[in-house]
Design a protein around this motif. Structure first.
Motif, short mmCIF file in Angstrom:
data_model
loop_
_atom_site.label_atom_id
_atom_site.label_comp_id
_atom_site.label_asym_id
_atom_site.label_seq_id
_atom_site.Cartn_x
_atom_site.Cartn_y
_atom_site.Cartn_z
N ILE A 381 10.20 -31.39 -0.93
CA ILE A 381 9.96 -30.49 0.21
C ILE A 381 10.48 -29.09 -0.10
O ILE A 381 9.77 -28.09 0.04
N THR A 382 11.75 -29.02 -0.54
CA THR A 382 12.34 -27.69 -0.78
C THR A 382 11.69 -26.99 -1.96
O THR A 382 11.42 -25.78 -1.91
N PHE A 383 11.42 -27.71 -3.01
CA PHE A 383 10.82 -27.11 -4.19
C PHE A 383 9.39 -26.67 -3.89
O PHE A 383 8.93 -25.61 -4.31
N VAL A 388 12.33 -23.18 -4.89
CA VAL A 388 13.72 -23.09 -5.31
C VAL A 388 14.06 -24.27 -6.21
O VAL A 388 13.87 -25.43 -5.83
N ILE A 389 14.56 -23.97 -7.41
CA ILE A 389 15.02 -25.03 -8.32
C ILE A 389 16.47 -25.34 -7.94
O ILE A 389 17.40 -24.65 -8.37
N ASN A 390 16.65 -26.35 -7.13
CA ASN A 390 17.97 -26.67 -6.58
C ASN A 390 18.67 -27.71 -7.46
O ASN A 390 18.45 -28.91 -7.30
N LEU A 444 18.15 -15.06 -3.41
CA LEU A 444 17.64 -15.27 -4.77
C LEU A 444 16.19 -15.71 -4.79
O LEU A 444 15.72 -16.27 -5.78
N TYR A 445 15.45 -15.52 -3.69
CA TYR A 445 14.05 -15.90 -3.68
C TYR A 445 13.28 -15.12 -4.75
O TYR A 445 13.54 -13.93 -4.99
N THR A 451 18.44 -18.52 -9.46
CA THR A 451 18.58 -19.64 -8.53
C THR A 451 19.06 -20.89 -9.26
O THR A 451 19.94 -21.61 -8.77
N LEU A 452 18.48 -21.15 -10.42
CA LEU A 452 18.89 -22.32 -11.21
C LEU A 452 20.37 -22.23 -11.57
O LEU A 452 21.12 -23.20 -11.41
#
Length: 652
Positions: A381-383, A388-390, A444-445, A451-452
C-alpha cells in the motif's frame, strides 16, 4: 484354671480349623486345588489347560490370580498346599487370601513355596491377561490394552485380539482392533491367504504402521551358490561388477559361504616374504627387486609353490570363481505370494504417498505465502501509493509482535490477550507510521535514495530501542490453547492450526482492503492519488492527508502481521529484518501498489521457496539464494511485476 486354659485353646483351635476349612472351600481356591500340581509346577503344555479353566470359571479373582502368578507373587503354603498372594515382609512372607484380600499371617520363607513360572508359561499367562484387558467393561482399559499391543506386538496377541472383536461395542475401539488385527495377521498368521488379504487391505493406506508392517516382508539377504536353488523365495539375481555388487564383495561372499578359498592380503604376503629372506633373496627373487605389488605377488607365488606358505588366489582364479557361481537376493519371507502382495501394496502406497507429499508441500507453500502476504500487504500500500521505499517496514512488524507480548504480561488469558493485542498493535504501529510520515517521509518525497537511507537509519534505531527495552533474549508470544496442534489429514499431510489461523487472517485482510479501496471514500481518494495526484488535488482531495493515512494504514497492518507472525516465530528485535527482504520481493514481483499483485507475488514466492527447500531441505540459506536469483531473472522479463499498475508508482 488349667481347665479354663484348655477350653480356650480348644476354642481357638476350633475357630482356626473352621477358618482354614472355609478358606479351602472358596471357589477360586477349589479350582486351584483341582489343578494343584499343574499350578505348582506348570509347563508350556499344562498351563493352557489351567488358564482355560480359570477363564471359563468366570470367577472375579481370575484376573488377579493370573497377574500375580505372572509377576511371581503367588505362593503355596507347604503345610496344606493352599495358594495365596504373597508379600515380602522382612524375613517372612505375608500371605493374603485370594478371595477376601485379608492377611492370613506371616510365615517363614521356608514354610511357603514361591511359584516362579518360566518365560514360556508367563507368555501364555500374558496372552490371557491381554484377552481380559481387551474385553474389560471399561473402554479406557480396553484402549490401554490396544496401546500396549501396538507398542510391543507379539504372536500370542493375535488370538486374544480376534476373540475380542465380536463383543466390542465402541466403534472407535472396534476400528482400532480391526486394523491392529490385520497388522498382526501380516506378521504372525500362518495362513498365507489370510496374510495376502490383510496386505491387500492396506494397499491404499498411508499409515506409518502399515508401511512398518509391509517393509520387513521385502527384506532380503544376499547369497551365492553354484546354481539358483529351488523352493526358495528369490527377489532377484545380481551380477558381480555391477552397481549392486562389487567384484571384491562378490568374492568375499564366496569365501564367507565356503565356495572359494580366501585371498591372501598384501600385508600377510609381505610378512611371509620377509620371514623367508635368505641371502638377500626370496624363492629366487632378489629382495631389491621386490619394490612393486606385481613383483611381490610373483615372489609369493614362487614361495607358495615350494609349500612354504599357503597359496594365494590369482586374478584368473577369482574371475573363474565369480563366473561359475550365481549371486542373488533372497527374501527373508519364504512365502512368494506374501512378498508379491507386499510389493504391489507398497508400490501403490508409494504412489499415494508421493501425491500426498505434493499436497503437503502445497499446503506448506500456501501457509508461507499467507505469512509473506500479511508481512508485505502494508508495504504494497505505502510503496504503491506513495512511492516510498520504507526499509523500516520490518520494524513495524517487530513492534506489533512486542505489543502482543506486552499485552500478555497484563492479560494471562491467551485468547483474550490476542483479541486485545490485534487492534492495539494496529493502533500502536498506525500512530508510529503517521509520526514517521509527518516527521521524516513528507520531506523526502520524490527523493528515493534519501528516503531509503533515512528509513534504513530509522530501522537500525528502532531495533536498538527494542534491545534496550526488551533485551536481546527472545520473548514468548504464546498462542491460545485452541491453536495448539495441527490439522492432520493423514500420516503424510498435516498443517498447524496457527498457520491456518494466519491464512484466515490473510484472507480477512485481503477482503477488508479490497472493500476499503473499492467501496469507501478513503479508498476512492487513495486510488485517485495513486493514478494522478495533481488531478486529485484539483478535485479537492488532500494528497498529503491521503499519504499520511495510507502510510499509517500500511504500518498498522504490519503491526497486526507482527502479532500473527510472533505466534510461531521468536519475538526479537531482528524479527522484522527476517521478513523485509521477502516483503519487498513480494511487492516487486506481484506488481507495485496492487493488492491482487501482492497476493500473487506472495503465492509465487511462498511456493517457490518451499519447492526449492524440498529439493535441498538441509540448506534453507541456499534455497533463499536460489529464490532471489530466480526473482532477479523474473524481473528482467517482467520488470513491472505480475500485475502492472498504471499511475505515479508505475513511473507514468
Amino acid at each position: 484354671m488349667t481347665r479354663i486354659l484348655t477350653l480356650g485353646l480348644r476354642a481357638a483351635l476350633f475357630w482356626l480349623m473352621t477358618a482354614l476349612v472355609a478358606l479351602a472351600q472358596t471357589p477360586i481356591q477349589d479350582l486351584l486345588q483341582t489343578y494343584q500340581a499343574d499350578v505348582a509346577k506348570p509347563s508350556r503344555k499344562s498351563i493352557e489347560t489351567v488358564v482355560d479353566a480359570l477363564i471359563a470359571s468366570g470367577l472375579p479373582e481370575t484376573r488377579s490370580v493370573l497377574s500375580k502368578w505372572r509377576e511371581k507373587e503367588l505362593y503355596q503354603r507347604d503345610e496344606d498346599g493352599l495358594f495365596f498372594f504373597g508379600e515380602v515382609a522382612g524375613q517372612d512372607i505375608r500371605l493374603i487370601d485370594i478371595a477376601t484380600g485379608q492377611t492370613v499371617g506371616a510365615y517363614d520363607k521356608k514354610s511357603v513355596t514361591q511359584l516362579k513360572p518360566n518365560s514360556g508359561v508367563r507368555s501364555v499367562i500374558a496372552t490371557a491377561l491381554v484377552r481380559y484387558q481387551l474385553t474389560d467393561p471399561d473402554p479406557a482399559k480396553r484402549a490401554e490394552g490396544l496401546t500396549a499391543i501396538e507398542r510391543g506386538a507379539e504372536a500370542s496377541h493375535l488370538p486374544a485380539l480376534r476373540a475380542s472383536l465380536d463383543g466390542e461395542t465402541d466403534a472407535g475401539l472396534l476400528g482400532r482392533k480391526q486394523r491392529l488385527e490385520r497388522l498382526l495377521t501380516i506378521a504372525y498368521d500362518d495362513d498365507s491367504a489370510a496374510r495376502v488379504a490383510a496386505i491387500e487391505s492396506f494397499s491404499k493406506d498411508l499409515g506409518v504402521d502399515a508401511r512398518g508392517a509391509l517393509n520387513p516382508l521385502l527384506a532380503t539377504t544376499r547369497k551365492a551358490a553354484t546354481a539358483l536353488p529351488e523352493g526358495v523365495n528369490i527377489a532377484r539375481k545380481v551380477k558381480p561388477g555391477s552397481d549392486d555388487l562389487d567384484r571384491d564383495d562378490a568374492y568375499a561372499l564366496l569365501v564367507e559361504t565356503g565356495l572359494a578359498p580366501a585371498l591372501i592380503p598384501p600385508s600377510e604376503q609381505k610378512e611371509a616374504l620377509i620371514a623367508h629372506i635368505e641371502n638377500g633373496q626370496v624363492a629366487g627373487f632378489d629382495v631389491l627387486n621386490l619394490n612393486t605389488d606385481a613383483a611381490r605377488f610373483d615372489a609369493y607365488a614362487a614361495l607358495a609353490a615350494t609349500g612354504a606358505v599357503r597359496p594365494t588366489v590369482t586374478p584368473a582364479e577369482v574371475d573363474a570363481a565369480l563366473a561359475s557361481h550365481v549371486f542373488y537376493d533372497q527374501y527373508l519371507e519364504p512365502d512368494a505370494a506374501v512378498t508379491g502382495a507386499a510389493k504391489k501394496a507398497l508400490l501403490s502406497i508409494k504412489t499415494r504417498v508421493g501425491l500426498n507429499q505434493a499436497l503437503d508441500l502445497g499446503l506448506d507453500g500456501l501457509s508461507l505465502a499467507s505469512i509473506y502476504f500479511l508481512a508485505a500487504i502494508g508495504l504494497a500500500i505505502t510503496f504503491g501509493v506513495m512511492g516510498v521505499i520504507n526499509m523500516a517496514h520490518g520494524e513495524f512488524i517487530m513492534m506489533g509482535a512486542y505489543t502482543g507480548y506486552v499485552v500478555q504480561q497484563f492479560i494471562p488469558n491467551y485468547t483474550v490477550s490476542i483479541i486485545v493485542a490485534l487492534p492495539l498493535a494496529f493502533a500502536v504501529t498506525f500512530a508510529a507510521g503517521v509520526a514517521m510520515e509527518r516527521l521524516v517521509i513528507r520531506w523526502l518525497y520524490n527523493r528515493p535514495l534519501e528516503t531509503l537511507l533515512a528509513t534504513f537509519g530509522i530501522s537500525i534505531a528502532l531495533q536498538q530501542l527494542a534491545k534496550n527495552i526488551f533485551g536481546t533474549q527472545a520473548r514468548p508470544l504464546t498462542s491460545p490453547g485452541w491453536l495448539d496442534g495441527a490439522l492432520v489429514l493423514n500420516d503424510v499431510v498435516s498443517i498447524s492450526y496457527i498457520r491456518i489461523a494466519i491464512f484466515v487472517l490473510g484472507l480477512i485482510f485481503l477482503f477488508l482492503l479490497l472493500f476499503i479501496l473499492n467501496k469507501t471514500r478513503m479508498g476512492l481518494e487513495v486510488r485517485a492519488v495513486t493514478q494522478n495526484p495533481r488531478m486529485a488535488a484539483s478535485m479537492g482531495i488532500n494528497p498529503e492527508r491521503v499519504n499520511m493515512l495510507t502510510f499509517g494504514l500500511g504500518s498498522g497492518i504490519a503491526g497486526i502481521a507482527g502479532v500473527a507472525i510472533g505466534l510461531y516465530a521468536k519475538v526479537t528485535s531482528e524479527l522484522g529484518a527476517d521478513y523485509i527482504v521477502q516483503s519487498f520481493m513480494t511487492v516487486v514481483v506481484g506488481g507495485v501498489g496492487n493488492i491482487w499483485g501482492a497476493l500473487l507475488g506472495a503465492t509465487m514466492i511462498g511456493f517457490l521457496q518451499k519447492g526449492i527447500e524440498w529439493f535441498n531441505p538441509s540448506n534453507t540459506l541456499a534455497a533463499q539464494t536460489y529464490m532471489i536469483i530466480f526473482i532477479i531473472i523474473f524481473i528482467q522479463f517482467r520488470p513491472k511485476g505480475i500485475i502492472a499498475l498504471k499511475g505515479r508508482a508505475a513511473g507514468d
